[in-house]
Motif scaffolding. Structure first.
Motif, mmCIF file in Angstrom:
data_model
loop_
_atom_site.group_PDB
_atom_site.id
_atom_site.type_symbol
_atom_site.label_atom_id
_atom_site.label_comp_id
_atom_site.label_asym_id
_atom_site.label_seq_id
_atom_site.Cartn_x
_atom_site.Cartn_y
_atom_site.Cartn_z
ATOM 1 N N LEU A 140 0.835 -1.202 0.000
ATOM 2 C CA LEU A 140 0.000 0.000 0.000
ATOM 3 C C LEU A 140 0.867 1.249 0.000
ATOM 4 O O LEU A 140 0.577 2.232 -0.701
ATOM 5 N N THR A 141 1.936 1.223 0.782
ATOM 6 C CA THR A 141 2.845 2.367 0.816
ATOM 7 C C THR A 141 3.530 2.563 -0.522
ATOM 8 O O THR A 141 3.693 3.700 -0.993
ATOM 9 N N LEU A 142 3.938 1.466 -1.160
ATOM 10 C CA LEU A 142 4.582 1.566 -2.467
ATOM 11 C C LEU A 142 3.659 2.225 -3.488
ATOM 12 O O LEU A 142 4.075 3.123 -4.237
ATOM 13 N N MET A 143 2.396 1.822 -3.520
ATOM 14 C CA MET A 143 1.452 2.417 -4.470
ATOM 15 C C MET A 143 1.195 3.885 -4.151
ATOM 16 O O MET A 143 1.126 4.724 -5.061
ATOM 17 N N ASP A 144 1.064 4.217 -2.864
ATOM 18 C CA ASP A 144 0.843 5.615 -2.490
ATOM 19 C C ASP A 144 2.036 6.486 -2.857
ATOM 20 O O ASP A 144 1.874 7.632 -3.310
ATOM 21 N N VAL A 145 3.243 5.961 -2.654
ATOM 22 C CA VAL A 145 4.439 6.730 -2.978
ATOM 23 C C VAL A 145 4.511 7.003 -4.477
ATOM 24 O O VAL A 145 4.778 8.137 -4.909
ATOM 25 N N GLU A 146 4.281 5.984 -5.285
ATOM 26 C CA GLU A 146 4.356 6.165 -6.740
ATOM 27 C C GLU A 146 3.343 7.195 -7.229
ATOM 28 O O GLU A 146 3.653 8.033 -8.087
ATOM 29 N N LEU A 147 2.133 7.151 -6.692
ATOM 30 C CA LEU A 147 1.116 8.116 -7.114
ATOM 31 C C LEU A 147 1.422 9.511 -6.597
ATOM 32 O O LEU A 147 1.216 10.508 -7.301
ATOM 33 N N PHE A 148 1.932 9.610 -5.363
ATOM 34 C CA PHE A 148 2.238 10.930 -4.802
ATOM 35 C C PHE A 148 3.391 11.593 -5.555
ATOM 36 O O PHE A 148 3.392 12.808 -5.747
ATOM 37 N N LEU A 149 4.366 10.809 -5.996
ATOM 38 C CA LEU A 149 5.480 11.384 -6.741
ATOM 39 C C LEU A 149 5.033 11.917 -8.102
ATOM 40 O O LEU A 149 5.689 12.794 -8.672
ATOM 41 N N ARG A 150 3.936 11.399 -8.639
ATOM 42 C CA ARG A 150 3.439 11.872 -9.931
ATOM 43 C C ARG A 150 2.549 13.105 -9.817
ATOM 44 O O ARG A 150 2.192 13.695 -10.840
ATOM 45 N N VAL A 151 2.177 13.480 -8.621
ATOM 46 C CA VAL A 151 1.257 14.609 -8.444
ATOM 47 C C VAL A 151 1.925 15.892 -8.928
ATOM 48 O O VAL A 151 3.055 16.213 -8.537
ATOM 49 N N ARG A 152 1.236 16.601 -9.786
ATOM 50 C CA ARG A 152 1.693 17.912 -10.244
ATOM 51 C C ARG A 152 1.161 18.966 -9.294
ATOM 52 O O ARG A 152 -0.037 19.034 -9.017
ATOM 53 N N SER A 153 2.056 19.792 -8.790
ATOM 54 C CA SER A 153 1.649 20.755 -7.774
ATOM 55 C C SER A 153 0.584 21.719 -8.279
ATOM 56 O O SER A 153 -0.320 22.088 -7.532
#
Length: 662
Positions: free
Chosen positions: A256-269
């Motif tokens: 779950l943490t791995l998936m959250d990290v990957e999606l959070f890193l893709r977030v455009r500010s």
């Protein structure tokens, strides 16, 4: 009187001085106090070495600092090139991160990119010194433009994504081709174009594969099959392979943490800006903020997995269902240890949702130790004082340093910082929406309110810092767990509540469920308030509700599948909660629309809606007036009970009352 050697005065290093207006631009002025070189008088000694005097003096230098507060677009772009980076270091990053809220990228480039020189050599008889000065100024501005473009390409590459031609990036490449040939900025632009083209080719390949391997369309569902699917058979999901809860607590939490990290890193500010995120529910806005929507979808998926696994197999014994609840509490605890606040909140939201919370017998079989853990974890996301607890914990986690290696010399920085934390993005989205609602985009004189953009940049910069911290995670994907997560049956809000009622039919409130304060929605309390006013009004017509002096709350929460706090499945900026029948409150509703719909529900003529104001009842017999221009959900006090009332406007107040408590 003796003087303490080297003692400094406790003065603020920065002091507000006021504002200045220059060429239609407004600057905020501050005085910065900086300590200069220490001066130490010396006395002659007996030998060759002088003896320092007992008194030392500290010299301070005061300088004026200006920061652009409001201006027209042309002046803002001019400030990008000619502004003083030392005086206002935050202007360029704030502009690049927030400009899409008030101007398209193409228009900024139109002001920023100068026409190509080179100018012809000066004719005979022209003053060569003047020509040299003009060339020097042109070269200086050219270097500044190249520097801005370099920062823009590195930090916000998606601003130049405009398929299929990427015209803005093409214009930048042409400019850098003659302004900085072979430079780092030109190479960055070329690489970015290659990445865009490669990404588009990959997307086309994936689309072709999907069309080639897609099976026949599914048959329509029979009318009687919907409720039958709600009651899942005891065998669980029909897909083959292990279920999600068959894996260990550590493995599930890490995936779950791995998936959250990957999606959070893709977030455009820029997609988090309130002016963009608040438009997501409007017609035709499905493509707005795709990276943020992906985090919302993951949040909903995790919450749905908890609901589906706990509510699956209605024939399970209470002790067996309690074991599933206990395992999810342990997974939440492990997410907390991994500093993953996104999945932590998703799991807690599902466990606190009404379909699971109301299972009296299941909660009664949960161990006391894990109930205590559950309560402590739930306190992290308490909504008191604008979620002060979760904000403080996140700030503390950001400043946490990792253990120092034994080989590392004393006094040096730690060799490795701990990864994360992965934040709950909804807190930042809520703050940005509130900022966008509270502060105007334009000021008097048709000036862009850049002070608002600076405040937004403070939040966006923190998101970017967290993204850098999250790059330190070192987790490997586990395909079986990811497959089990995708195969987990997802129940809708209505389905989950119906299944919950099958498991345990409605009865008295659950004394064994963990006690967590519930929030009843604004519209539910407002409807109950109007109903009581209508019934208790002696001789009054149904269209004229009275103006009460005290508030009355409903005696018990409505049997809705979503009436817990923190909010259950849904977008991270939490929605107000359950809606009463026929009334829907969204995060874009202003006070007049809420008043009008509430009055219409109780058969009050529509023209009379202008005669009423919305108040929130606060502790201590106080009332908070919700202004007509305010967003109701963000204007209400989160620390007070959700009691609201309507009052007739006083004569002479007009339709724009001030936002002050009465």
């Amino acid at each position: 009187m003796e003087r303490t050697t080297g003692k400094e005065l406790a003065l603020a290093p920065l002091q507000d001085w006021g504002e200045e207006t220059e060429d239609g631009a407004v600057y905020s002025v501050s005085l910065r106090r900086q300590r200069s070189q220490r001066s130490t008088p010396e006395r002659p000694g007996d030998g060759q070495t002088p003896i320092p005097a007992t008194d030392t003096f500290l010299h301070y230098r005061t300088s004026k600092v200006r920061a652009l507060r409001a201006a027209r677009l042309e002046r803002l772009v001019h400030e990008l090139v000619s502004g003083d980076r030392e005086q206002d270091p935050g202007f360029v990053p704030a502009f690049l991160a927030t400009h899409r809220a008030f101007v398209p990228t193409a228009r900024v480039l139109g002001f920023l990119l100068p026409p190509p020189p080179p100018p012809p050599p000066p004719p005979a008889g022209v003053d060569s010194k003047r020509t040299e000065g003009q060339d020097l100024n042109f070269s200086k501005n050219l270097r500044a433009v190249v520097s801005v473009l370099g920062s823009w390409l590195r930090n916000h590459p998606q601003d130049f994504r405009d398929p299929p031609d990427h015209q803005n990036l093409g214009n930048v490449r042409i400019f850098l081709g003659w302004a900085a040939p072979g430079g780092a900025e030109a190479r960055e632009a070329e690489k970015l174009l290659e990445d865009f083209l490669k990404e588009a080719k990959g997307e086309q390949t994936e689309e072709d594969k999907r069309l080639a391997w897609s099976g026949p369309p599914r048959t329509a569902q029979t009318p009687g099959s919907e409720f039958a699917e709600d009651c899942v058979e005891e065998e669980g999901p029909s897909s083959e392979g292990p279920e999600l809860l068959d894996f260990s607590v550590d493995d599930v939490a890490e995936q779950l943490t791995l998936m959250d990290v990957e999606l959070f890193l893709r977030v455009r500010s820029c997609e988090c800006l309130g002016s963009m995120w608040s438009q997501r529910d409007r017609p035709g806005a499905a493509g707005i903020s795709p990276t943020v929507r992906a985090t919302v979808a993951q949040f909903n998926t995790v919450t749905g997995c908890v609901l589906g696994s706990v509510l699956a197999a209605p024939g399970l014994a209470a002790s067996q269902r309690a074991q599933r609840i206990e395992k999810w509490i342990r997974i939440a605890q492990r997410c907390r240890e991994l500093r993953n606040f996104s999945s932590l909140r998703a799991i807690l939201s599902a466990l606190q949702s009404n379909p699971i919370y109301r299972l009296k017998r299941s909660w009664g079989a949960v161990s006391r130790e894990l109930l205590s853990v559950f309560r402590k974890l739930s306190q992290i996301f308490s909504d008191e004082d604008n979620h002060l607890s979760s904000r403080a914990i996140l700030s503390q986690e950001e400043t946490t340093e990792g253990p120092q290696d034994d080989d590392c010399p004393s006094g040096s920085l730690p060799s490795k910082l701990p990864p994360g934390p992965v934040p709950y993005l909804g807190t930042f989205l809520t703050d940005l929406v509130m900022l966008d609602t509270a502060l105007p985009d334009m000021l008097k004189g048709n000036l862009i309110n850049f002070e608002k953009r600076r405040k937004e940049w403070e939040i966006l910069a923190r998101i970017q810092q967290l993204q850098q911290r999250c790059r330190r995670y070192s987790l490997s994907p586990c395909p079986p767990i990811l497959a089990a997560l995708r195969a987990q049956r997802q129940l809708s809000e209505e389905q989950s509540y119906r299944v919950s009622r099958v498991i345990e039919p409605p009865a008295a409130s659950c004394p064994s469920s963990p006690r967590i304060r519930r929030r009843i929605s604004l519209t539910k309390r407002l409807s109950a308030k109007l109903a009581r006013e209508k019934n208790s009004s002696p001789g009054g017509s149904p269209g004229e509700p009275s103006s009460p002096t005290s508030s009355v709350s409903p005696g018990s929460p409505p049997p809705s599948p979503r009436n817990r706090e923190p909010p259950p499945p849904g977008s991270p900026p939490a929605s107000p909660g359950p809606q009463s029948p026929g009334t829907k409150l969204t995060c874009q509703d202003k006070a007049p629309s809420v008043v009008q719909r509430a009055l219409e529900k109780h058969n009050v003529p529509q023209p009379w809606a202008r005669d009423y104001q919305l108040f929130q009842v606060l502790p201590g017999d106080r009332e908070l007036l919700i202004p007509d221009s305010a967003n109701v959900f963000y204007a209400m006090s989160p620390a007070a009970p959700g009691d609201f009332l309507l009052r007739r406007r006083k004569e002479g107040t007009g339709h724009t009352p001030s936002a002050s408590p009465t």
